[in-house]
Write a protein that holds these residues in place. Structure first.
Motif, PDB file in Angstrom:
ATOM      1  N   GLY A 188     -36.018  27.390 -11.670  1.00 25.26           N
ATOM      2  CA  GLY A 188     -35.837  28.523 -10.770  1.00 25.26           C
ATOM      3  C   GLY A 188     -37.116  29.232 -10.407  1.00 25.26           C
ATOM      4  N   GLY A 189     -38.241  28.847 -11.010  1.00 22.73           N
ATOM      5  CA  GLY A 189     -39.492  29.566 -10.798  1.00 22.73           C
ATOM      6  C   GLY A 189     -40.042  29.438  -9.389  1.00 22.73           C
ATOM      7  N   THR A 190     -40.287  28.218  -8.944  1.00 22.57           N
ATOM      8  CA  THR A 190     -40.899  28.024  -7.634  1.00 22.57           C
ATOM      9  C   THR A 190     -39.996  28.458  -6.478  1.00 22.57           C
ATOM     10  OG1 THR A 190     -42.460  26.327  -8.340  1.00 22.57           O
ATOM     11  CG2 THR A 190     -41.790  26.287  -6.032  1.00 22.57           C
ATOM     12  N   PRO A 191     -38.686  28.171  -6.485  1.00 23.29           N
ATOM     13  CA  PRO A 191     -37.855  28.697  -5.391  1.00 23.29           C
ATOM     14  C   PRO A 191     -37.955  30.213  -5.247  1.00 23.29           C
ATOM     15  CG  PRO A 191     -36.643  27.051  -6.620  1.00 23.29           C
ATOM     16  CD  PRO A 191     -37.909  27.301  -7.382  1.00 23.29           C
ATOM     17  N   ALA A 192     -37.943  30.923  -6.364  1.00 22.00           N
ATOM     18  CA  ALA A 192     -38.045  32.382  -6.306  1.00 22.00           C
ATOM     19  C   ALA A 192     -39.434  32.821  -5.856  1.00 22.00           C
ATOM     20  CB  ALA A 192     -37.720  32.980  -7.674  1.00 22.00           C
ATOM     21  N   ASN A 193     -40.471  32.189  -6.381  1.00 24.54           N
ATOM     22  CA  ASN A 193     -41.840  32.568  -6.023  1.00 24.54           C
ATOM     23  C   ASN A 193     -42.124  32.347  -4.543  1.00 24.54           C
ATOM     24  OD1 ASN A 193     -42.346  33.260  -8.678  1.00 24.54           O
ATOM     25  ND2 ASN A 193     -43.287  31.305  -9.197  1.00 24.54           N
ATOM     26  N   VAL A 194     -41.708  31.197  -4.026  1.00 20.86           N
ATOM     27  CA  VAL A 194     -41.919  30.905  -2.610  1.00 20.86           C
ATOM     28  C   VAL A 194     -41.150  31.893  -1.741  1.00 20.86           C
ATOM     29  CG1 VAL A 194     -41.467  29.205  -0.793  1.00 20.86           C
ATOM     30  CG2 VAL A 194     -42.473  28.473  -2.962  1.00 20.86           C
ATOM     31  N   SER A 195     -39.950  32.251  -2.161  1.00 22.95           N
ATOM     32  CA  SER A 195     -39.160  33.225  -1.418  1.00 22.95           C
ATOM     33  C   SER A 195     -39.839  34.594  -1.402  1.00 22.95           C
ATOM     34  CB  SER A 195     -37.763  33.336  -2.035  1.00 22.95           C
ATOM     35  OG  SER A 195     -36.975  34.280  -1.362  1.00 22.95           O
ATOM     36  N   ILE A 196     -40.377  35.002  -2.539  1.00 23.11           N
ATOM     37  CA  ILE A 196     -41.076  36.291  -2.623  1.00 23.11           C
ATOM     38  C   ILE A 196     -42.296  36.302  -1.710  1.00 23.11           C
ATOM     39  CG2 ILE A 196     -42.416  37.804  -4.138  1.00 23.11           C
ATOM     40  CD1 ILE A 196     -40.552  36.877  -6.432  1.00 23.11           C
ATOM     41  N   ILE A 197     -43.098  35.246  -1.778  1.00 23.99           N
ATOM     42  CA  ILE A 197     -44.303  35.175  -0.950  1.00 23.99           C
ATOM     43  C   ILE A 197     -43.941  35.163   0.527  1.00 23.99           C
ATOM     44  CG2 ILE A 197     -46.267  33.710  -0.315  1.00 23.99           C
ATOM     45  CD1 ILE A 197     -46.387  32.835  -3.258  1.00 23.99           C
ATOM     46  N   SER A 198     -42.907  34.415   0.887  1.00 21.70           N
ATOM     47  CA  SER A 198     -42.509  34.321   2.290  1.00 21.70           C
ATOM     48  C   SER A 198     -42.070  35.678   2.837  1.00 21.70           C
ATOM     49  CB  SER A 198     -41.371  33.309   2.442  1.00 21.70           C
ATOM     50  OG  SER A 198     -41.806  32.016   2.077  1.00 21.70           O
ATOM     51  N   ASP A 199     -41.428  36.488   1.994  1.00 25.28           N
ATOM     52  CA  ASP A 199     -41.008  37.814   2.443  1.00 25.28           C
ATOM     53  C   ASP A 199     -42.127  38.844   2.344  1.00 25.28           C
ATOM     54  OD1 ASP A 199     -38.453  37.102   3.159  1.00 25.28           O
ATOM     55  OD2 ASP A 199     -37.571  37.585   1.219  1.00 25.28           O
ATOM     56  N   ARG A 200     -43.095  38.597   1.475  1.00 27.62           N
ATOM     57  CA  ARG A 200     -44.178  39.575   1.280  1.00 27.62           C
ATOM     58  C   ARG A 200     -45.284  39.404   2.311  1.00 27.62           C
ATOM     59  NH1 ARG A 200     -46.122  43.568   0.783  1.00 27.62           N
ATOM     60  NH2 ARG A 200     -46.638  44.859  -0.997  1.00 27.62           N
ATOM     61  N   MET A 201     -45.463  38.183   2.820  1.00 25.07           N
ATOM     62  CA  MET A 201     -46.542  37.885   3.744  1.00 25.07           C
ATOM     63  C   MET A 201     -46.045  37.832   5.189  1.00 25.07           C
ATOM     64  SD  MET A 201     -49.628  37.564   2.742  1.00 25.07           S
ATOM     65  CE  MET A 201     -50.636  37.427   1.268  1.00 25.07           C
ATOM     66  N   PRO A 202     -46.845  38.314   6.157  1.00 21.65           N
ATOM     67  CA  PRO A 202     -46.470  38.138   7.569  1.00 21.65           C
ATOM     68  C   PRO A 202     -46.554  36.662   7.943  1.00 21.65           C
ATOM     69  CG  PRO A 202     -48.681  39.054   7.383  1.00 21.65           C
ATOM     70  CD  PRO A 202     -48.107  39.055   5.999  1.00 21.65           C
ATOM     71  N   PRO A 203     -45.832  36.234   8.968  1.00 22.95           N
ATOM     72  CA  PRO A 203     -45.776  34.803   9.321  1.00 22.95           C
ATOM     73  C   PRO A 203     -47.143  34.169   9.537  1.00 22.95           C
ATOM     74  CG  PRO A 203     -44.088  36.016  10.505  1.00 22.95           C
ATOM     75  CD  PRO A 203     -44.924  37.040   9.803  1.00 22.95           C
ATOM     76  N   GLU A 204     -48.094  34.900  10.106  1.00 22.82           N
ATOM     77  CA  GLU A 204     -49.398  34.305  10.407  1.00 22.82           C
ATOM     78  C   GLU A 204     -50.244  34.061   9.157  1.00 22.82           C
ATOM     79  OE1 GLU A 204     -49.770  38.818  10.979  1.00 22.82           O
ATOM     80  OE2 GLU A 204     -48.323  37.215  11.426  1.00 22.82           O
ATOM     81  N   ARG A 205     -49.875  34.633   8.020  1.00 22.75           N
ATOM     82  CA  ARG A 205     -50.626  34.428   6.778  1.00 22.75           C
ATOM     83  C   ARG A 205     -49.820  33.657   5.736  1.00 22.75           C
ATOM     84  NH1 ARG A 205     -52.954  40.584   5.983  1.00 22.75           N
ATOM     85  NH2 ARG A 205     -54.158  40.686   7.921  1.00 22.75           N
ATOM     86  N   ARG A 206     -48.611  33.328   6.070  1.00 21.99           N
ATOM     87  CA  ARG A 206     -47.698  32.751   5.075  1.00 21.99           C
ATOM     88  C   ARG A 206     -48.167  31.375   4.608  1.00 21.99           C
ATOM     89  NH1 ARG A 206     -42.218  33.176   7.502  1.00 21.99           N
ATOM     90  NH2 ARG A 206     -42.666  35.391   7.241  1.00 21.99           N
ATOM     91  N   ALA A 207     -48.602  30.521   5.529  1.00 23.90           N
ATOM     92  CA  ALA A 207     -49.036  29.173   5.144  1.00 23.90           C
ATOM     93  C   ALA A 207     -50.242  29.234   4.208  1.00 23.90           C
ATOM     94  CB  ALA A 207     -49.354  28.345   6.386  1.00 23.90           C
ATOM     95  N   THR A 208     -51.189  30.122   4.508  1.00 24.11           N
ATOM     96  CA  THR A 208     -52.364  30.274   3.644  1.00 24.11           C
ATOM     97  C   THR A 208     -51.956  30.759   2.259  1.00 24.11           C
ATOM     98  OG1 THR A 208     -53.744  30.789   5.551  1.00 24.11           O
ATOM     99  CG2 THR A 208     -54.593  31.414   3.393  1.00 24.11           C
ATOM    100  N   ALA A 209     -51.064  31.735   2.223  1.00 25.63           N
ATOM    101  CA  ALA A 209     -50.617  32.278   0.940  1.00 25.63           C
ATOM    102  C   ALA A 209     -49.917  31.215   0.098  1.00 25.63           C
ATOM    103  CB  ALA A 209     -49.678  33.463   1.171  1.00 25.63           C
ATOM    104  N   LEU A 210     -49.074  30.421   0.729  1.00 24.64           N
ATOM    105  CA  LEU A 210     -48.388  29.361  -0.006  1.00 24.64           C
ATOM    106  C   LEU A 210     -49.362  28.275  -0.446  1.00 24.64           C
ATOM    107  CD1 LEU A 210     -45.103  29.070   2.099  1.00 24.64           C
ATOM    108  CD2 LEU A 210     -45.353  30.017  -0.204  1.00 24.64           C
ATOM    109  N   GLY A 211     -50.385  28.015   0.367  1.00 26.43           N
ATOM    110  CA  GLY A 211     -51.414  27.057  -0.033  1.00 26.43           C
ATOM    111  C   GLY A 211     -52.153  27.522  -1.279  1.00 26.43           C
ATOM    112  N   VAL A 212     -52.462  28.822  -1.328  1.00 25.26           N
ATOM    113  CA  VAL A 212     -53.108  29.387  -2.522  1.00 25.26           C
ATOM    114  C   VAL A 212     -52.176  29.266  -3.718  1.00 25.26           C
ATOM    115  CG1 VAL A 212     -53.944  31.525  -3.573  1.00 25.26           C
ATOM    116  CG2 VAL A 212     -54.580  30.962  -1.215  1.00 25.26           C
ATOM    117  N   TYR A 213     -50.905  29.566  -3.502  1.00 20.44           N
ATOM    118  CA  TYR A 213     -49.931  29.487  -4.608  1.00 20.44           C
ATOM    119  C   TYR A 213     -49.866  28.078  -5.188  1.00 20.44           C
ATOM    120  CZ  TYR A 213     -45.393  29.085  -6.879  1.00 20.44           C
ATOM    121  OH  TYR A 213     -44.392  28.817  -7.782  1.00 20.44           O
ATOM    122  N   TYR A 214     -49.824  27.076  -4.328  1.00 20.91           N
ATOM    123  CA  TYR A 214     -49.672  25.698  -4.805  1.00 20.91           C
ATOM    124  C   TYR A 214     -50.943  25.137  -5.430  1.00 20.91           C
ATOM    125  CZ  TYR A 214     -44.908  25.050  -3.223  1.00 20.91           C
ATOM    126  OH  TYR A 214     -43.543  25.139  -3.098  1.00 20.91           O
TER     127      TYR A 214
END
Length: 253
Positions: free
Chosen positions: A122-148
């Motif tokens: 359950g860790g990554t589904p929740a984390n990705v969901s949090i990041i997706s809601d916390r970041m604006p769309p134009e920064r979301r891909a970069t934020a997820l890249g940092v996360y991974y």
């Protein structure tokens, strides 16, 4: 009256702080998942285990609970406070990793690995969901890249530290060194990260998460999604099979 630019800058800094904390969570996640592969040889010697038993500890004992628990936990991510959920899951899998140091044999270690797998699903589904809601769309891909980046960083940093500890103090100490930081990180997450508003709910307040059958129907109707799932499954089987036995191969030779 507050300056909008100042408020936006502060929100941006807070968003990146959340990404940084979740990056650490993912580093711990990956390290707690993979640490047993580094320790297969000393564990096998102490408990007189066969390669089949070692493969079960590092493979199916993790893979099956991870796959089965991922569905209900994924549904839970859509319905509960995600930060609290990640805090609980992180506490469980880190605690079980630390408790693996007290294993008395094959079965106790196997049960600990099953618990780690179920919690981590359950860790990554929740984390990705949090990041997706916390970041604006134009920064979301970069934020997820940092996360991974967490999988690689967790392996590099964690294996170096755990390997040094295991060589000096034994495999039990390595489990402690890997597990305890996750418990401290859970406290940091709980105290400093807040649940962000769900963007989908903000756009459509009346929307509710679909039931499992409907979610599966949506996925089944998307051929691209099916191809990605099949491809990542095959790639994962090969990659995990290799990484599971590479440390043992190097130790033996």
């Amino acid at each position: 009256m507050s300056d909008p630019s100042t408020t936006e800058h502060a929100d941006g800094r807070r968003a990146w702080y959340v990404v940084g904390v979740l990056l650490l969570v993912y580093m711990v996640h990956h390290l707690d998942r993979m640490i047993v592969t580094l320790l297969l040889e000393p564990i096998g010697r102490e408990f007189a285990l066969t390669d089949s038993q070692l493969g079960l500890l590092a493979g199916l004992a993790y893979a099956i609970p991870f796959a089965l628990a991922g569905i209900p936990l994924g549904m839970l991510v859509d319905r509960v406070n995600r930060v609290r959920l990640v805090t609980v899951l992180l506490t469980v899998w880190s605690g079980l990793t630390a408790l693996s140091a007290l294993a008395t044999g094959f079965w106790t270690l196997l049960l600990a690995r099953v618990g780690v797998a179920a919690a981590e699903s359950g860790g990554t589904p929740a984390n990705v969901s949090i990041i997706s809601d916390r970041m604006p769309p134009e920064r979301r891909a970069t934020a997820l890249g940092v996360y991974y980046m967490g999988s690689g960083l967790g392996t590099i940093i964690g294996f170096s530290a755990a390997g040094a500890v295991a060589s000096q103090y034994g495999w039990r100490a390595a489990f402690l060194v890997v597990g305890v930081p996750g418990l401290l990180l859970a406290l940091l997450l709980w105290r400093t990260v807040r649940e962000p508003p769900r963007r989908a709910a903000a756009a459509t307040p009346a929307a509710t998460p679909p039931p499992l059958r409907e979610a599966l129907r949506i996925i089944a109707a998307n051929r691209a999604a099916l191809h990605v799932i099949a491809g990542s499954t095959i790639a994962g089987m090969v990659a995990i099979g290799l990484t599971t036995w590479l440390p043992a191969l190097l130790v033996r030779n």
